[in-house]
Design a protein around this motif. Structure first.
Motif, short mmCIF file in Angstrom:
data_model
loop_
_atom_site.label_atom_id
_atom_site.label_comp_id
_atom_site.label_asym_id
_atom_site.label_seq_id
_atom_site.Cartn_x
_atom_site.Cartn_y
_atom_site.Cartn_z
N ARG A 1 14.02 28.70 -18.01
CA ARG A 1 14.10 28.51 -16.56
C ARG A 1 13.16 29.40 -15.75
N VAL A 2 12.58 30.42 -16.33
CA VAL A 2 11.74 31.34 -15.57
C VAL A 2 10.47 30.62 -15.12
N PRO A 3 10.05 30.85 -13.86
CA PRO A 3 8.84 30.18 -13.36
C PRO A 3 7.58 30.63 -14.11
N LYS A 4 6.61 29.73 -14.17
CA LYS A 4 5.39 30.02 -14.92
C LYS A 4 4.60 31.16 -14.30
N ASP A 5 4.63 31.31 -12.98
CA ASP A 5 3.85 32.40 -12.37
C ASP A 5 4.41 33.78 -12.75
N VAL A 6 5.70 33.87 -13.02
CA VAL A 6 6.28 35.13 -13.48
C VAL A 6 5.78 35.44 -14.90
N ILE A 7 5.73 34.43 -15.73
CA ILE A 7 5.22 34.61 -17.10
C ILE A 7 3.75 35.02 -17.07
N ASP A 8 2.96 34.39 -16.19
CA ASP A 8 1.55 34.76 -16.07
C ASP A 8 1.39 36.20 -15.60
N HIS A 9 2.22 36.60 -14.65
CA HIS A 9 2.16 37.98 -14.17
C HIS A 9 2.53 38.97 -15.28
N MET A 10 3.60 38.67 -16.01
CA MET A 10 4.04 39.57 -17.08
C MET A 10 3.03 39.62 -18.21
N SER A 11 2.35 38.51 -18.47
CA SER A 11 1.37 38.51 -19.55
C SER A 11 0.12 39.30 -19.19
N SER A 12 -0.16 39.43 -17.90
CA SER A 12 -1.35 40.19 -17.50
C SER A 12 -1.06 41.67 -17.31
N LEU A 13 0.19 42.09 -17.36
CA LEU A 13 0.52 43.50 -17.13
C LEU A 13 -0.14 44.46 -18.12
N PRO A 14 -0.18 44.16 -19.40
CA PRO A 14 -0.82 45.12 -20.32
C PRO A 14 -2.31 45.32 -20.04
N MET A 15 -2.94 44.36 -19.41
CA MET A 15 -4.37 44.45 -19.16
C MET A 15 -4.69 45.04 -17.80
#
Length: 61
Positions: A36-50
């Motif tokens: 159920r989590v929105p895709k923009d949250v996933i994109d934000h979390m995936s870019s955090l390490p970088m």
């Protein structure tokens, strides 16, 4: 020795069932959240390490 200790506990057979139920409920909850989590949250979390660490510490001189 441990068998005797476990035999002395009343209703000890309930504990494995309770722990399994807690694990299954947690797993189902995480699965539902992931779906159920929105895709923009996933994109934000995936870019955090970088991300650059300077964004987090802008107050440094």
């Amino acid at each position: 020795m441990y068998k005797e200790v476990l035999r002395s506990i009343e209703n000890v057979e309930v504990f494995p069932v309770v722990s399994l139920v807690i694990f299954v409920l947690f797993f189902i909850g995480i699965t539902i959240w992931t779906i159920r989590v929105p895709k923009d949250v996933i994109d934000h979390m995936s870019s955090l390490p970088m991300d650059d660490d300077n964004k987090l510490t802008d107050k440094q001189p």
